[in-house]
Scaffold this active site. Structure first.
Site, PDB file in Angstrom:
ATOM      1  N   GLU A  44      12.031  19.569  78.988  1.00 44.42           N
ATOM      2  CA  GLU A  44      13.492  19.632  79.136  1.00 44.42           C
ATOM      3  C   GLU A  44      13.896  18.705  80.271  1.00 44.42           C
ATOM      4  O   GLU A  44      13.702  19.027  81.447  1.00 44.42           O
ATOM      5  CB  GLU A  44      13.916  21.065  79.443  1.00 44.42           C
ATOM      6  CG  GLU A  44      13.465  22.071  78.403  1.00 44.42           C
ATOM      7  CD  GLU A  44      13.260  23.453  79.001  1.00 44.42           C
ATOM      8  OE1 GLU A  44      14.196  24.000  79.604  1.00 44.42           O
ATOM      9  OE2 GLU A  44      12.151  23.996  78.880  1.00 44.42           O
ATOM     10  N   HIS A  68      16.578  21.911  74.316  1.00 45.79           N
ATOM     11  CA  HIS A  68      15.473  22.850  74.507  1.00 45.79           C
ATOM     12  C   HIS A  68      14.551  22.902  73.280  1.00 45.79           C
ATOM     13  O   HIS A  68      14.114  23.990  72.879  1.00 45.79           O
ATOM     14  CB  HIS A  68      16.042  24.234  74.825  1.00 45.79           C
ATOM     15  CG  HIS A  68      15.149  25.097  75.659  1.00 45.79           C
ATOM     16  ND1 HIS A  68      13.823  25.344  75.333  1.00 45.79           N
ATOM     17  CD2 HIS A  68      15.374  25.781  76.811  1.00 45.79           C
ATOM     18  CE1 HIS A  68      13.297  26.142  76.241  1.00 45.79           C
ATOM     19  NE2 HIS A  68      14.212  26.415  77.155  1.00 45.79           N
ATOM     20  N   HIS A 118      20.288  28.840  81.905  1.00 39.73           N
ATOM     21  CA  HIS A 118      20.714  28.065  80.734  1.00 39.73           C
ATOM     22  C   HIS A 118      22.177  28.289  80.338  1.00 39.73           C
ATOM     23  O   HIS A 118      22.512  28.393  79.150  1.00 39.73           O
ATOM     24  CB  HIS A 118      19.803  28.367  79.536  1.00 39.73           C
ATOM     25  CG  HIS A 118      18.385  27.903  79.702  1.00 39.73           C
ATOM     26  ND1 HIS A 118      18.024  26.855  80.504  1.00 39.73           N
ATOM     27  CD2 HIS A 118      17.216  28.353  79.140  1.00 39.73           C
ATOM     28  CE1 HIS A 118      16.709  26.666  80.432  1.00 39.73           C
ATOM     29  NE2 HIS A 118      16.198  27.556  79.635  1.00 39.73           N
TER      30      HIS A 118
HETATM   31  C1  BGC Z   1      12.598  28.197  81.358  1.00 41.83           C
HETATM   32  C2  BGC Z   1      11.731  29.383  81.053  1.00 41.83           C
HETATM   33  C3  BGC Z   1      12.397  30.201  79.983  1.00 41.83           C
HETATM   34  C4  BGC Z   1      12.580  29.315  78.775  1.00 41.83           C
HETATM   35  C5  BGC Z   1      13.260  30.012  77.629  1.00 41.83           C
HETATM   36  C6  BGC Z   1      12.732  27.387  80.111  1.00 41.83           C
HETATM   37  O1  BGC Z   1      13.569  26.303  80.358  1.00 41.83           O
HETATM   38  O2  BGC Z   1      12.108  27.428  82.416  1.00 41.83           O
HETATM   39  O3  BGC Z   1      11.504  30.150  82.211  1.00 41.83           O
HETATM   40  O4  BGC Z   1      11.638  31.305  79.648  1.00 41.83           O
HETATM   41  O5  BGC Z   1      13.327  28.190  79.121  1.00 41.83           O
HETATM   42  O6  BGC Z   1      14.406  30.606  78.045  1.00 41.83           O
END
Ligand code: BGC
Length: 372
Positions: free
Chosen positions: A337, A200, A126
């Site tokens: 997402e 998110h 991310h």
């Molecule tokens: C990921 C997860 C992660 C979450 C929060 C999601 O997009 O795929 O693995 O734990 O985001 O960070």
């Protein structure tokens, strides 16, 4: 209509039962370095509301009506900026430069190997340690025919979190009079780089204190998904969902198969997978539809992206206390997402995420709410 007019109209409406459409700004606190952070309240013609802050472009609340017309906040988050600053798993935030994981935090572009922040075991997740979810975006409230709109802009410097190129970003959040939160992303660069932006938000359509999301019914418009290894990095395979717990082509409750003895579900501790969307229209196609049976709330997600990460908040464990003192337990929300596939910079067979000078990155996702 000038921005000031929009704001004044909305301030008048703020505490009324049937608010007028518009957008208003209010203080949300300050960052440790003293910069002020604002919160913007968007209201559409039907009284649906979204609150969004320039810090991380976070959607802090979003209301949706149930089948009786009762509105409730359907996203996880906190009441104050301080809690967001203390750390959280990306609640409501804009994610970038790269949504999801890049294996070993490294990729080659041209003849150069770039090393990114490794903030998820040895992988990059991310956007790194200080991704776009922690940036203070400049915010401009405006009004477009579709509804109130918040325009966020941000410049990500060359080299930030290890990425090449300066990235100039615009994200428009529009709360349409058709009860949609529409997100339009746009970016340009001065050097080749990788870009994969998403939002998110964690949804629970039952509203605050709605418990887990296991009885939410989900349809995902995907014949295939990208299986992962133990570190949640795609193996490169595009696998059919047929005969697997990933088959959501017909609506199924999340709980029906989430605890199946299945290697992919074990790796993710539940659903945490990228689905390869069946796209009819490259501009905007249905990615997913979610129905909460007790309230009748429905959320449809439409996107121009080729994939969607379906994540069932498997890593929440009740230690985070959110809005109104609600403890956020395991699987108390779901994320959809929209994105290009994880680890695309190292998977030439996946749709490319390279953005070059002179090109414009454009991506749109719509979260549409109704009730049955
Ligand atoms: C990921 C997860 C992660 C979450 C929060 C999601 O997009 O795929 O693995 O734990 O985001 O960070």
């Amino acid at each position: 209509m000038g921005d000031e007019t929009v704001i004044i109209r909305s301030v008048l409406a703020m505490n009324e039962d049937t608010p007028a459409a518009g957008i208003t700004r209010m203080p949300f606190g300050a960052l440790p370095d003293g910069r002020d952070v604002d919160l913007y309240l968007l209201t559409n013609d039907n009284g649906m509301r979204a609150s969004i802050t320039g810090y991380g472009g976070i959607v802090t609340s979003l209301t949706a009506a149930d089948r009786r017309g009762e509105s409730a906040d359907v996203v996880l988050g906190f009441d104050d900026l301080g809690a967001y600053l203390e750390g959280h798993p990306y609640f409501g935030a804009i994610i970038g430069r790269y949504g999801n994981r890049i294996a070993n935090g490294t990729f080659e572009l041209g003849r150069t190997t770039f090393t990114l922040a490794q903030n998820n075991n040895n992988n990059h997740l991310h956007g790194g340690a200080i991704g776009f979810d922690k940036a203070l975006w400049s915010a401009q409230p405006q009004s477009v025919p579709e509804g109130p709109q918040l325009r966020l802009t941000h410049v990500s410097a060359d080299g930030k979190e290890g990425y090449p190129g300066r990235l100039d970003l615009t994200v428009d959040y529009t709360l349409t009079h058709d009860n949609e939160l529409r997100v339009d992303y746009r970016a340009t660069t001065d050097d080749p780089t990788h870009v994969n932006l998403t939002n998110h938000s964690y949804f629970n359509l039952a509203g605050p204190g709605g418990g887990d999301i296991l009885s939410h019914e989900v349809l995902i418009n995907a014949d295939h998904f990208t299986p992962v290894d133990e570190g949640l990095i795609p193996t490169g395979e595009i696998r059919s969902v047929e005969g697997t717990p990933m088959d959501f082509r017909e609506p199924a409750t999340i709980g029906a198969r989430i605890d199946t003895d299945d290697e992919q579900l074990r790796f993710g501790s539940g659903y945490d997978h990228n689905f390869v969307l069946n796209r009819v229209d490259r501009e905007l196609s249905l990615a997913a539809r979610v129905i909460e049976p007790t309230t009748g709330r429905v959320m449809e997600v439409l996107t121009s992206e080729p994939g969607v990460q379906f994540y069932t908040a498997n890593f929440l464990d009740g230690r985070l206390t959110g809005k109104g003192g609600t403890a956020y337990g395991r699987r108390c929300a779901l994320c959809l997402e929209t994105q290009h596939f994880p680890d695309s910079p190292n998977k030439p067979e996946f749709p490319t995420t390279v953005l070059r000078p002179g090109e414009v990155y454009e991506s749109t996702t719509v979260y549409r709410f109704s009730a049955i």
